[in-house]
Write a protein that holds these residues in place. Structure first.
Motif, short mmCIF file in Angstrom:
data_model
loop_
_atom_site.label_atom_id
_atom_site.label_comp_id
_atom_site.label_asym_id
_atom_site.label_seq_id
_atom_site.Cartn_x
_atom_site.Cartn_y
_atom_site.Cartn_z
N GLU A 183 0.82 -1.21 0.00
CA GLU A 183 0.00 0.00 0.00
C GLU A 183 0.86 1.26 0.00
N ALA A 186 -6.78 -6.78 -2.29
CA ALA A 186 -7.29 -5.89 -1.24
C ALA A 186 -6.49 -4.59 -1.19
N SER A 187 -5.17 -4.67 -1.33
CA SER A 187 -4.34 -3.47 -1.31
C SER A 187 -4.62 -2.56 -2.50
N ARG A 226 -5.14 -12.71 -2.85
CA ARG A 226 -6.28 -12.00 -2.27
C ARG A 226 -5.85 -10.73 -1.55
N ASN A 227 -4.75 -10.77 -0.85
CA ASN A 227 -4.29 -9.58 -0.12
C ASN A 227 -3.75 -8.51 -1.07
N ARG A 235 -7.50 -2.44 -4.18
CA ARG A 235 -8.83 -1.86 -3.97
C ARG A 235 -8.75 -0.73 -2.94
N LYS A 236 -8.02 -0.94 -1.86
CA LYS A 236 -7.96 0.06 -0.80
C LYS A 236 -7.36 1.37 -1.29
#
Length: 327
Positions: free
Chosen positions: A126, A193-194, A189-190, A196-197
């Motif tokens: 991120e 998520a990063s 998956r993680n 998307r965030k």
């Protein structure tokens, strides 16, 4: 899940035959396209690889993208580092997967390059994405971190008569991945998520050698662009090509990335005729930059984005607009 398109096996085999029977570049169709410059692990010639300093330098050099490598820490954080251990690029010793994020963050990730980088730390994904946002594209390489050979053989047996990955097939593939417990599943998956965030969906491409990671990404995040890494040198070249191409078309991946030594003019042609991209890594000399640009590749990943940009601009072969330019 949206329907994913692939080619029938017979058509794929015909394409592979073309790759091996065509030897002259002038016999091939080439998409005339400007070449993008990817700063390998950031501007890693000038700053410690996979650090915010290297990524910032890539931005300052005006590369089109920077590339980074990521894997999971002990508690499942997506950290940016190339190796499975911290030994080479930090002052620590040990496996990344055995260390928590606070432990990793305490390490000096810059002094090995030069004392001026002593304050550099291992970033999380991120942090790198936030630095890049609105300034530069990011190639995210998901590192291979598990042995999925048996799982892939099982998936291949299951899909041997399936020309396309329908939702039903995708559901079964995902079930097998979850059942095996591959480490690539939480990593993929993680990473999603990063992305998307940080709302970086339109500014990233994901690359990986892992078929399992690529499958998870295509099933669970079909809006993201995914390219497969791999150079045709394992087993016999034809066997390697057949496997790699089968997965590229079955999963409808966006393209193929490979090292400079594996480039075949027919592969470039095949990818372009199929609406996919072809990128090359390990390209640092003017001679290789010119040769590959003339061959029609779409992107060059280099430790020397400064040299690459200069050569391409002199050739008139560098892309004239970044992905952030207004129309």
């Amino acid at each position: 899940m949206q329907r994913i398109y692939t080619l029938h096996n017979a058509t794929l085999l015909l394409m592979i035959g073309t790759v091996f029977s065509t030897t002259h570049a002038d016999e091939l169709y080439h998409k005339q396209t400007p070449v993008a410059v990817i700063a390998h692990r950031g501007a890693s010639h000038f700053a410690p690889e996979n650090t915010l300093a290297a990524f910032q330098h890539a931005i300052e050099l005006k590369a089109d993208w920077f590339e980074l490598d990521c894997t999971l820490s002990k508690e499942g954080q997506v950290v940016v580092i190339h190796d499975q251990t911290v030994d080479r690029t930090t002052n620590g010793i040990g496996a990344v997967a055995d260390m928590t994020l606070p432990e990793l963050k305490r390490l000096d990730a810059g002094s090995w390059k030069d004392v001026e980088f002593a304050d550099e730390r291992i970033p999380v994904l991120e942090e790198a994405l936030q630095l890049a946002k609105g300034k530069i594209g990011v190639y995210i390489e998901i590192k291979e971190s598990d042995d999925d050979a048996a799982l892939l053989r099982k998936i291949l047996r299951t899909m041997r008569n399936e020309p396309i990955m329908t939702p039903a097939v995708a559901k079964e593939v995902l079930r097998m991945i979850e059942e095996k417990g591959s480490r690539h599943l939480p990593l993929a998956r993680n990473v999603i998520a990063s992305i998307r965030k940080t709302a970086m969906e339109k500014q990233v491409r994901i690359e990986t050698f892992s078929i399992v990671a690529a499958a998870v990404l295509r099933i669970e995040a079909p809006d993201l662009q995914v390219v497969l890494n791999g150079t045709p040198c394992d087993d016999t070249p034809e066997e390697h090509l057949q496997r790699r191409l089968r997965w590229i078309f079955f999963l409808d991946l966006a393209g193929w990335q490979m090292s400079e030594r594996g480039v075949n003019p027919a592969l470039v042609s095949l990818m372009h005729q199929s609406g996919k991209t072809f990128g090359v890594w390990g390209v640092d000399t003017p001679k290789d930059i010119k040769r590959l640009a003339q061959l029609g590749v779409d992107a060059l990943c280099t430790d020397r984005p400064d040299i690459c940009l200069k050569v391409l601009q002199e050739m008139g072969a560098h892309q004239s607009k970044s992905i952030f330019s207004t129309p």
